[in-house]
Design an enzyme around this catalytic site. Structure first.
Site, PDB file in Angstrom:
ATOM      1  N   THR A   1       0.779  -1.217  -0.047  1.00 31.31           N
ATOM      2  CA  THR A   1      -0.003   0.190  -0.019  1.00 31.31           C
ATOM      3  C   THR A   1       0.923   1.083  -0.031  1.00 31.31           C
ATOM      4  O   THR A   1       1.841   1.402   0.568  1.00 31.31           O
ATOM      5  CB  THR A   1      -0.988   0.061   1.255  1.00 31.31           C
ATOM      6  N   GLY A   2       0.494   2.443  -0.805  1.00 26.51           N
ATOM      7  CA  GLY A   2       1.318   3.357  -0.753  1.00 26.51           C
ATOM      8  C   GLY A   2       2.448   3.295  -1.598  1.00 26.51           C
ATOM      9  O   GLY A   2       3.712   3.796  -1.433  1.00 26.51           O
ATOM     10  N   GLY A   3       2.404   2.075  -2.571  1.00 23.01           N
ATOM     11  CA  GLY A   3       3.624   1.799  -3.354  1.00 23.01           C
ATOM     12  C   GLY A   3       3.982   2.641  -4.443  1.00 23.01           C
ATOM     13  O   GLY A   3       4.699   2.301  -5.446  1.00 23.01           O
TER      14      GLY A   3
ATOM     15  N   TYR B   1      -0.281  11.436  15.513  1.00 21.33           N
ATOM     16  CA  TYR B   1       0.412  10.652  14.496  1.00 21.33           C
ATOM     17  C   TYR B   1       1.335   9.642  15.243  1.00 21.33           C
ATOM     18  O   TYR B   1       1.307   8.419  14.989  1.00 21.33           O
ATOM     19  CB  TYR B   1       1.295  11.486  13.498  1.00 21.33           C
TER      20      TYR B   1
ATOM     21  N   GLY C   1       7.736   7.529  -2.359  1.00 24.76           N
ATOM     22  CA  GLY C   1       8.412   7.543  -1.285  1.00 24.76           C
ATOM     23  C   GLY C   1       9.012   6.038  -0.996  1.00 24.76           C
ATOM     24  O   GLY C   1       9.293   5.146  -1.706  1.00 24.76           O
TER      25      GLY C   1
HETATM   26  N1  LIG Z   1       9.286   9.784   5.322  1.00 33.71           N
HETATM   27  C1  LIG Z   1       9.598   9.659   6.714  1.00 33.71           C
HETATM   28  O1  LIG Z   1      10.402  10.584   7.113  1.00 33.71           O
HETATM   29  C2  LIG Z   1       9.056   8.738   7.276  1.00 33.71           C
HETATM   30  C3  LIG Z   1       9.556   8.414   8.584  1.00 33.71           C
HETATM   31  C4  LIG Z   1       8.799   7.551   9.445  1.00 33.71           C
HETATM   32  C5  LIG Z   1       7.523   6.797   8.959  1.00 33.71           C
HETATM   33  N2  LIG Z   1       7.022   7.272   7.709  1.00 33.71           N
HETATM   34  C6  LIG Z   1       6.253   6.346   7.341  1.00 33.71           C
HETATM   35  O2  LIG Z   1       6.200   5.827   6.002  1.00 33.71           O
HETATM   36  C7  LIG Z   1       5.093   5.670   5.232  1.00 33.71           C
HETATM   37  C8  LIG Z   1       5.326   6.082   3.766  1.00 33.71           C
HETATM   38  O3  LIG Z   1       5.566   7.474   4.018  1.00 33.71           O
HETATM   39  P1  LIG Z   1       6.435   8.271   2.884  1.00 33.71           P
HETATM   40  O4  LIG Z   1       7.289   9.306   3.606  1.00 33.71           O
HETATM   41  O5  LIG Z   1       6.730   7.532   1.961  1.00 33.71           O
HETATM   42  O6  LIG Z   1       5.070   9.444   2.500  1.00 33.71           O
HETATM   43  P2  LIG Z   1       4.568   9.365   0.925  1.00 33.71           P
HETATM   44  O7  LIG Z   1       5.862   9.840  -0.267  1.00 33.71           O
HETATM   45  O8  LIG Z   1       3.840  10.840   0.923  1.00 33.71           O
HETATM   46  O9  LIG Z   1       3.590   8.608   0.519  1.00 33.71           O
HETATM   47  C9  LIG Z   1       2.547   8.132   1.185  1.00 33.71           C
HETATM   48  C10 LIG Z   1       2.134   7.013   0.259  1.00 33.71           C
HETATM   49  O10 LIG Z   1       0.673   6.670   0.997  1.00 33.71           O
HETATM   50  C11 LIG Z   1      -0.441   6.643   0.101  1.00 33.71           C
HETATM   51  N3  LIG Z   1      -1.782   6.923   0.784  1.00 33.71           N
HETATM   52  C12 LIG Z   1      -1.805   8.085   1.642  1.00 33.71           C
HETATM   53  N4  LIG Z   1      -3.355   8.066   1.837  1.00 33.71           N
HETATM   54  C13 LIG Z   1      -3.535   7.173   1.362  1.00 33.71           C
HETATM   55  C14 LIG Z   1      -5.122   6.666   1.231  1.00 33.71           C
HETATM   56  N5  LIG Z   1      -6.240   7.168   1.569  1.00 33.71           N
HETATM   57  N6  LIG Z   1      -5.420   5.556   0.424  1.00 33.71           N
HETATM   58  C15 LIG Z   1      -4.453   4.869  -0.314  1.00 33.71           C
HETATM   59  N7  LIG Z   1      -3.145   5.393  -0.320  1.00 33.71           N
HETATM   60  C16 LIG Z   1      -2.737   6.422   0.476  1.00 33.71           C
HETATM   61  C17 LIG Z   1       0.084   7.649  -0.989  1.00 33.71           C
HETATM   62  O11 LIG Z   1      -0.605   7.374  -2.235  1.00 33.71           O
HETATM   63  P3  LIG Z   1      -1.784   8.458  -2.726  1.00 33.71           P
HETATM   64  O12 LIG Z   1      -1.000   9.915  -2.912  1.00 33.71           O
HETATM   65  O13 LIG Z   1      -2.025   7.844  -4.287  1.00 33.71           O
HETATM   66  O14 LIG Z   1      -2.868   8.570  -1.982  1.00 33.71           O
HETATM   67  C18 LIG Z   1       1.523   7.538  -1.030  1.00 33.71           C
HETATM   68  O15 LIG Z   1       1.737   6.375  -2.074  1.00 33.71           O
HETATM   69  C19 LIG Z   1       3.799   6.182   6.009  1.00 33.71           C
HETATM   70  O16 LIG Z   1       3.364   5.478   6.742  1.00 33.71           O
HETATM   71  C20 LIG Z   1       4.772   7.112   6.942  1.00 33.71           C
HETATM   72  O17 LIG Z   1       3.841   7.362   8.077  1.00 33.71           O
HETATM   73  C21 LIG Z   1       7.616   8.179   7.003  1.00 33.71           C
END
Ligand SMILES: NC(=O)c1ccc[n+]([C@@H]2O[C@H](COP(=O)([O-])OP(=O)(O)OC[C@H]3O[C@@H](n4cnc5c(N)ncnc54)[C@H](OP(=O)(O)O)[C@@H]3O)[C@@H](O)[C@H]2O)c1
Length: 250
Positions: free
Chosen positions: A12-14, A150, A17
């Site tokens: 999911t979210g593939g 969060y 990022g």
């Molecule tokens: N980046 C960091 O520093 C960090 C640190 C710790 C944890 N995380 C965690 O890592 C995970 C990925 O984060 P990221 O940084 O890669 O963020 P990102 O680039 O913003 O990606 C988020 C992903 O989640 C999908 N998404 C969000 N809402 C959705 C929904 N309602 N239904 C389906 N897909 C949804 C988005 O797809 P759409 O845009 O198509 O909806 C996107 O593919 C998250 O769980 C985040 O909390 C990130």
């Protein structure tokens, strides 16, 4: 390398990022399967980069019916599923004085409810002995300003790895959680004005004991380990992939 040869995976979210970083590493190890997201442009772009072995499914992870449809569609295309990564999520920033009921529901729906129902919707289509990988956050361990909601949702996700592992013992499905530290993803674009992004990333790099922020591939390589039989003795474990951010004082 072929550590995930022919394994059917769902991320999911593939399409962005960390999730895309995981999908790329899975593909490099011989996996196939589906990425799930909502944004058509990034879904199409990610699917094109991943090639024929992956399909993109448009679904909202906060909606149970969407999740059920997505897993059914994946199984119809590829057969039974071996690996599920519940990665979609994101932060809503604000303090307990600011964020109201709608923000509370939105945060919990995206970061907690989605994980519970991603796993539940996957189970009928999963092979026994499969691997489920959850994505936590450093914010579950350290209280950053304006990240209470969060962080609390992610703390519960980290618990799910233990609870779900126990629930699924009879099927030998292992559930583990990766806790990223600050990672270089498009999530930055949601919080930081474009002209300040590089300065903000550089500031975060300074706060990291290892001296840099993480890359999606750092999380992807760890996900390959958890998806593969190399981690067959890990159950309910949390792997901190955080450059030392959680436990090393700087
Ligand atoms: N980046 C960091 O520093 C960090 C640190 C710790 C944890 N995380 C965690 O890592 C995970 C990925 O984060 P990221 O940084 O890669 O963020 P990102 O680039 O913003 O990606 C988020 C992903 O989640 C999908 N998404 C969000 N809402 C959705 C929904 N309602 N239904 C389906 N897909 C949804 C988005 O797809 P759409 O845009 O198509 O909806 C996107 O593919 C998250 O769980 C985040 O909390 C990130």
């Amino acid at each position: 390398m072929n550590r995930l040869n022919e394994k059917v995976t769902v991320i999911t979210g593939g399409n962005s990022g960390i999730g895309f970083g995981i999908a790329e590493e899975f593909k490099n190890e011989g996996a196939k399967g589906a990425i799930i997201g909502r944004n058509k442009a990034t879904l199409d772009d990610a699917a094109a980069k991943l090639g024929d072995s992956f399909i993109a499914i448009s679904a909202d992870v906060t909606k149970v019916a969407d999740l059920q449809r997505a897993f059914k569609q994946t199984a119809e295309r590829f057969g039974k599923i071996d690996v599920v990564v519940a990665n979609a999520g994101g932060g809503i920033i604000g303090t307990v004085a600011d964020l109201g009921e709608a923000d509370y529901d939105r945060t919990m729906d995206l970061n907690l409810k989605s994980v519970y129902f991603t796993v539940q919707a996957a189970l009928p289509y999963m092979n026994d002995g499969g691997s489920i990988i959850l994505i936590g956050s450093n914010a579950a361990h350290r209280a950053y300003p304006s990240f209470s909601l969060y962080g609390a949702a992610k703390a519960a996700v980290i618990f799910f790895a233990k609870g779900f592992s126990n629930d699924l013992l009879s099927r030998k499905i292992r559930v583990n959680v990766i806790t990223p530290g600050t990672t270089d993803t498009p999530a930055f674009d949601k919080f930081v004005p474009a002209e300040q992004i590089e300065a903000v990333k550089s500031h975060f790099a300074d706060t990291m004991p290892i001296g840099r922020i993480g890359q999606p591939s750092d999380i992807g390589k760890t996900a390959v380990f958890l998806a593969s039989d190399d981690s067959s003795f890990l159950l309910g474990a949390e792997l901190l992939v955080d450059g030392g951010l959680t436990y090393l004082a700087k």
